[in-house]
Design a protein around this motif. Structure first.
Motif, PDB file in Angstrom:
ATOM      1  N   ALA A  30       0.826  -1.206   0.000  1.00 25.16           N
ATOM      2  CA  ALA A  30       0.000   0.000   0.000  1.00 25.16           C
ATOM      3  C   ALA A  30       0.863   1.260   0.000  1.00 25.16           C
ATOM      4  O   ALA A  30       0.594   2.215  -0.744  1.00 25.16           O
ATOM      5  N   THR A  31       1.911   1.268   0.814  1.00 23.81           N
ATOM      6  CA  THR A  31       2.807   2.427   0.871  1.00 23.81           C
ATOM      7  C   THR A  31       3.518   2.632  -0.453  1.00 23.81           C
ATOM      8  O   THR A  31       3.616   3.766  -0.953  1.00 23.81           O
ATOM      9  N   SER A  32       4.005   1.553  -1.037  1.00 23.46           N
ATOM     10  CA  SER A  32       4.703   1.653  -2.327  1.00 23.46           C
ATOM     11  C   SER A  32       3.775   2.152  -3.420  1.00 23.46           C
ATOM     12  O   SER A  32       4.156   2.993  -4.237  1.00 23.46           O
ATOM     13  N   THR A  33       2.553   1.650  -3.428  1.00 23.61           N
ATOM     14  CA  THR A  33       1.576   2.081  -4.425  1.00 23.61           C
ATOM     15  C   THR A  33       1.254   3.559  -4.266  1.00 23.61           C
ATOM     16  O   THR A  33       1.204   4.311  -5.245  1.00 23.61           O
ATOM     17  N   ARG A  34       1.063   3.988  -3.016  1.00 29.03           N
ATOM     18  CA  ARG A  34       0.760   5.395  -2.747  1.00 29.03           C
ATOM     19  C   ARG A  34       1.896   6.297  -3.215  1.00 29.03           C
ATOM     20  O   ARG A  34       1.672   7.343  -3.842  1.00 29.03           O
ATOM     21  N   LYS A  35       3.137   5.896  -2.933  1.00 25.44           N
ATOM     22  CA  LYS A  35       4.294   6.693  -3.353  1.00 25.44           C
ATOM     23  C   LYS A  35       4.413   6.737  -4.873  1.00 25.44           C
ATOM     24  O   LYS A  35       4.729   7.776  -5.450  1.00 25.44           O
ATOM     25  N   ALA A  36       4.161   5.605  -5.531  1.00 22.48           N
ATOM     26  CA  ALA A  36       4.250   5.560  -6.990  1.00 22.48           C
ATOM     27  C   ALA A  36       3.196   6.454  -7.631  1.00 22.48           C
ATOM     28  O   ALA A  36       3.490   7.186  -8.589  1.00 22.48           O
ATOM     29  N   SER A  42       2.888  13.880  -9.684  1.00 18.72           N
ATOM     30  CA  SER A  42       3.821  15.001  -9.686  1.00 18.72           C
ATOM     31  C   SER A  42       4.440  15.191 -11.072  1.00 18.72           C
ATOM     32  O   SER A  42       4.517  16.306 -11.582  1.00 18.72           O
ATOM     33  N   ARG A  43       4.882  14.085 -11.662  1.00 17.54           N
ATOM     34  CA  ARG A  43       5.475  14.165 -13.010  1.00 17.54           C
ATOM     35  C   ARG A  43       4.449  14.620 -14.029  1.00 17.54           C
ATOM     36  O   ARG A  43       4.751  15.409 -14.923  1.00 17.54           O
TER      37      ARG A  43
END
Length: 59
Positions: A30-36, A42-43
């Motif tokens: 979940a954390t990795s998905t949120r960061k991605a 942002s990009r």
């Protein structure tokens, strides 16, 4: 090595450990998905800003 635990107690401990591991793995995913998603947003925002603010953009 001899323990005072019987087979049922050991199996219960193992099952709890597996359950906890599963919860932790879900948290990492979940954390990795949120960061991605945040990185992609942002990009995308930077790309759209550059595209829309370019001198050749239609006004």
């Amino acid at each position: 090595m001899k323990t005072d635990l019987n087979r049922d107690q050991i199996m219960m401990i193992v099952e709890r450990a597996r359950h906890q591991h599963s919860i932790e793995a879900g948290g990492v995913i979940a954390t990795s998905t949120r960061k991605a998603i945040a990185w992609l947003a942002s990009r995308g925002d930077k790309f759209l800003h550059a595209l829309l603010m370019s001198p050749t953009a239609h006004q």
